[in-house]
Write a protein that holds these residues in place. Structure first.
Motif, PDB file in Angstrom:
ATOM      1  N   VAL A   1       1.150   8.895 -18.734  1.00  0.00           N
ATOM      2  CA  VAL A   1       0.266   9.840 -18.021  1.00  0.00           C
ATOM      3  C   VAL A   1      -0.567  10.674 -18.983  1.00  0.00           C
ATOM      4  O   VAL A   1      -0.236  10.769 -20.144  1.00  0.00           O
TER       5      VAL A   1
ATOM      6  N   THR B   1      -4.820  -0.364  -6.422  1.00  0.00           N
ATOM      7  CA  THR B   1      -4.445   0.356  -5.199  1.00  0.00           C
ATOM      8  C   THR B   1      -3.396  -0.401  -4.398  1.00  0.00           C
ATOM      9  O   THR B   1      -2.627   0.186  -3.659  1.00  0.00           O
ATOM     10  N   PHE B   2      -3.398  -1.717  -4.543  1.00  0.00           N
ATOM     11  CA  PHE B   2      -2.445  -2.532  -3.798  1.00  0.00           C
ATOM     12  C   PHE B   2      -1.731  -3.492  -4.755  1.00  0.00           C
ATOM     13  O   PHE B   2      -2.137  -3.645  -5.894  1.00  0.00           O
TER      14      PHE B   2
ATOM     15  N   ALA C   1       1.198   3.997  -3.172  1.00  0.00           N
ATOM     16  CA  ALA C   1       0.859   5.410  -2.976  1.00  0.00           C
ATOM     17  C   ALA C   1       2.041   6.304  -3.338  1.00  0.00           C
ATOM     18  O   ALA C   1       1.861   7.347  -3.983  1.00  0.00           O
ATOM     19  N   ALA C   2       3.240   5.872  -2.953  1.00  0.00           N
ATOM     20  CA  ALA C   2       4.429   6.671  -3.279  1.00  0.00           C
ATOM     21  C   ALA C   2       4.633   6.744  -4.788  1.00  0.00           C
ATOM     22  O   ALA C   2       4.935   7.809  -5.343  1.00  0.00           O
TER      23      ALA C   2
ATOM     24  N   ALA D   1       0.839  -1.211   0.000  1.00  0.00           N
ATOM     25  CA  ALA D   1       0.000   0.000   0.000  1.00  0.00           C
ATOM     26  C   ALA D   1       0.871   1.257   0.000  1.00  0.00           C
ATOM     27  O   ALA D   1       0.600   2.217  -0.739  1.00  0.00           O
ATOM     28  N   SER D   2       1.909   1.242   0.799  1.00  0.00           N
ATOM     29  CA  SER D   2       2.767   2.418   0.910  1.00  0.00           C
ATOM     30  C   SER D   2       3.516   2.679  -0.393  1.00  0.00           C
ATOM     31  O   SER D   2       3.561   3.812  -0.892  1.00  0.00           O
TER      32      SER D   2
ATOM     33  N   ARG E   1      -1.664   0.188 -13.409  1.00  0.00           N
ATOM     34  CA  ARG E   1      -1.444   1.321 -12.514  1.00  0.00           C
ATOM     35  C   ARG E   1      -2.718   1.756 -11.781  1.00  0.00           C
ATOM     36  O   ARG E   1      -2.666   2.527 -10.842  1.00  0.00           O
TER      37      ARG E   1
ATOM     38  N   LYS F   1       2.335   6.495  -7.053  1.00  0.00           N
ATOM     39  CA  LYS F   1       1.301   7.373  -7.627  1.00  0.00           C
ATOM     40  C   LYS F   1       1.718   8.839  -7.493  1.00  0.00           C
ATOM     41  O   LYS F   1       1.481   9.649  -8.389  1.00  0.00           O
ATOM     42  N   ALA F   2       2.338   9.164  -6.362  1.00  0.00           N
ATOM     43  CA  ALA F   2       2.815  10.546  -6.190  1.00  0.00           C
ATOM     44  C   ALA F   2       3.939  10.843  -7.183  1.00  0.00           C
ATOM     45  O   ALA F   2       4.016  11.939  -7.735  1.00  0.00           O
ATOM     46  N   MET F   3       4.771   9.838  -7.434  1.00  0.00           N
ATOM     47  CA  MET F   3       5.901  10.043  -8.359  1.00  0.00           C
ATOM     48  C   MET F   3       5.443  10.144  -9.816  1.00  0.00           C
ATOM     49  O   MET F   3       6.130  10.716 -10.648  1.00  0.00           O
ATOM     50  N   GLU F   4       4.290   9.542 -10.105  1.00  0.00           N
ATOM     51  CA  GLU F   4       3.786   9.597 -11.486  1.00  0.00           C
ATOM     52  C   GLU F   4       3.569  11.037 -11.942  1.00  0.00           C
ATOM     53  O   GLU F   4       3.594  11.330 -13.135  1.00  0.00           O
ATOM     54  N   ASN F   5       3.372  11.926 -10.965  1.00  0.00           N
ATOM     55  CA  ASN F   5       3.178  13.343 -11.318  1.00  0.00           C
ATOM     56  C   ASN F   5       4.406  13.945 -11.983  1.00  0.00           C
ATOM     57  O   ASN F   5       4.302  14.961 -12.664  1.00  0.00           O
TER      58      ASN F   5
END
Lengths: 311, 158
Positions: A311, A266-267, A11-12, A7-8, A263, A14-18
């Protein structure tokens, strides 16, 4: 209750995909008039001088013991096996040909060939390393040993993906094998290679069985394309007829499309694998733009060659 | 066996606090993991992901509330425990079950939904509210369970 692992990490990621390059970033890169303008677009996205090894190390820190993720590097591992073996046989420096990221160290490979023992190598390389070494030292035929290693890489990917991987990595391995097989088979078709060579060079995959490909290739180009048109890869066949570059691009795009589905999870390990594939494609895109700019290619040509973005 | 009634009532209170608490702990923990992943890349998103992390924590509070109300109703809180028949004890026990079971399951499921919401916050921080709404939908069922548990606890004749 279904899985909730990684999970962690997901989420990380997904933040990096930006920070992945977007369509507008790519357009800016293509339109950049000067090198400094080009570099500033990359710097704005922290994509200047990025290398895949750092991406891999970061992903591995989130899932250190994940065997499934390691399958993504099998192609590099087998390439390194091929490169180090040939370099050592011809008394050249293997480090020049060694690529990273890889599941195997240069020293491990060098030691294995020097000591003629594959014991210290990762499991997936052992058998192929022994066979390739024996074949190359016996025949001194580089092409034969390359063929053996390339085919082994594809079948090992599929085998391990089926053994301890999820659906995503299995489809990734099958797609990679299918694309490689089509390319090899087409070349064999053009060069009118005999059935014996095809047996060694074609790996086969679900939806594209080895024997069917070989039969089609032995029937000539027309029979090969007619066969492909009856499979799930009919689109690739029509692109291959047009140009090899279009075919390669579509193969890369298919991988990105596959990653695009993963992508959304969520897990699980899949979003991490998808991110690696996306980063690989991004680096490839930057390289294509750089090379095309150096060659003075038209913007239209560069745009045409751009791989699909994540993206 | 004279004490069976009160024992069952206490067991019901324990179950409500325990299971709902486990559900919340699991849910909050899962969202916490996801939130930590986002914050490790972009610390500025801390406040946004914190709201999501808090959401699955409510089941534990509802479980606690159910337990306190039940213990208060049977007189454990307050000093004088009521003399309950076995049938009354079973009724109190049954009254705690909606909150206990729904609390456990909804806590975990809400954690999963909120962790997915953390993904929305990570990619599109402006759409953080959508993730919160999706996770909050799960809350409805915990509230319904709490309601029925409270109604039962207050309407069982002693």
């Amino acid at each position: 209750m279904s899985r909730t692992d990684h999970a962690s990490a997901v989420a990380a990621v997904k933040a990096m995909e930006n920070s992945l390059l977007t369509h507008s970033d790519t357009e800016q890169l293509i339109a950049a008039k000067t090198d400094s303008e080009f570099r500033s677009v990359l710097s704005a996205k922290n994509a200047d001088g990025q290398d895949l090894e750092a991406v891999w190390e970061m992903l591995r820190s989130y899932a250190p013991d994940n065997r499934e993720m390691q399958i993504l590097l099998y192609r590099n591992d087998f390439h390194d096996l091929k490169a180090v073996l040939k370099a050592l046989i011809s008394n050249r420096d293997p480090s020049v040909y060694f690529i990273k990221p890889s599941n195997v160290e240069l020293e491990q490979l060098s030691t294995a060939f020097r000591e003629k023992s594959a014991e210290g190598l990762p499991q997936h390389l052992k058998k192929t390393a022994e066979e390739a070494y024996e074949l190359l030292t016996r025949t001194m035929d580089g092409q034969l040993s390359d063929t053996l290693i390339d085919t082994a890489a594809l079948s090992q990917m599929q085998e391990d993906a089926a053994r301890f991987g999820g659906q995503f990595i299995q489809r990734y391995a099958q797609l990679t094998a299918a694309c490689a097989d089509i390319k090899t088979a087409y070349r064999c078709c053009l060069m009118k290679k005999p059935g014996q060579f095809l047996q060694a060079a074609i790996c086969g995959s679900r939806g594209l069985p080895k024997e069917d490909i070989i039969d089609a290739v032995l029937g000539g180009q027309e029979s090969f394309f007619s066969y492909l048109e009856t499979t799930d890869y009919a689109e690739l066949a029509s692109l291959l007829k047009k140009s090899a570059a279009a075919f390669e691009k579509r193969c890369d795009d298919l991988l990105i499309e596959l990653a695009d589905e993963a992508r959304l999870q969520t897990f699980g390990i899949e979003p991490l694998e998808a991110y690696y594939i996306a980063k690989e494609a991004e680096i490839k895109n930057i390289r294509i733009i750089k090379v095309c700019r150096e060659c003075g290619s038209d913007k239209e040509i560069i745009t045409e060659r751009m791989r699909k973005l994540y993206v | 066996m004279n004490n069976l009634g009160i024992v069952l009532a206490v067991a019901g209170a324990v179950l409500a606090a325990l299971l709902a608490g486990i559900g919340s702990a699991k849910g909050v923990g899962l969202v916490g993991e996801a939130a930590a992943g986002v914050v490790s890349v972009d610390p500025s998103k801390f406040s946004k992901v914190l709201i999501l992390e808090l959401l699955p924590g409510t089941q534990g509070l509802y479980g606690l509330l159910t337990a306190i109300l039940l213990l208060s109703r049977v007189g454990i809180i307050g000093g004088t425990a009521a003399e309950l028949t076995a049938a009354q004890g079973w009724m109190f026990f049954a009254a705690s079950l909606p909150m206990a079971i729904v609390g456990l399951i909804s806590g975990i499921v809400q954690g999963r939904t909120a962790a997915a919401g953390v993904g929305i916050t990570a990619k599109k921080p402006d759409h953080n509210g959508k993730g919160i709404i999706m996770a909050a939908m799960v809350e409805t069922y915990a509230i319904l369970a709490l309601l029925i548990s409270i109604l039962l606890i207050y309407n069982i004749a002693i």
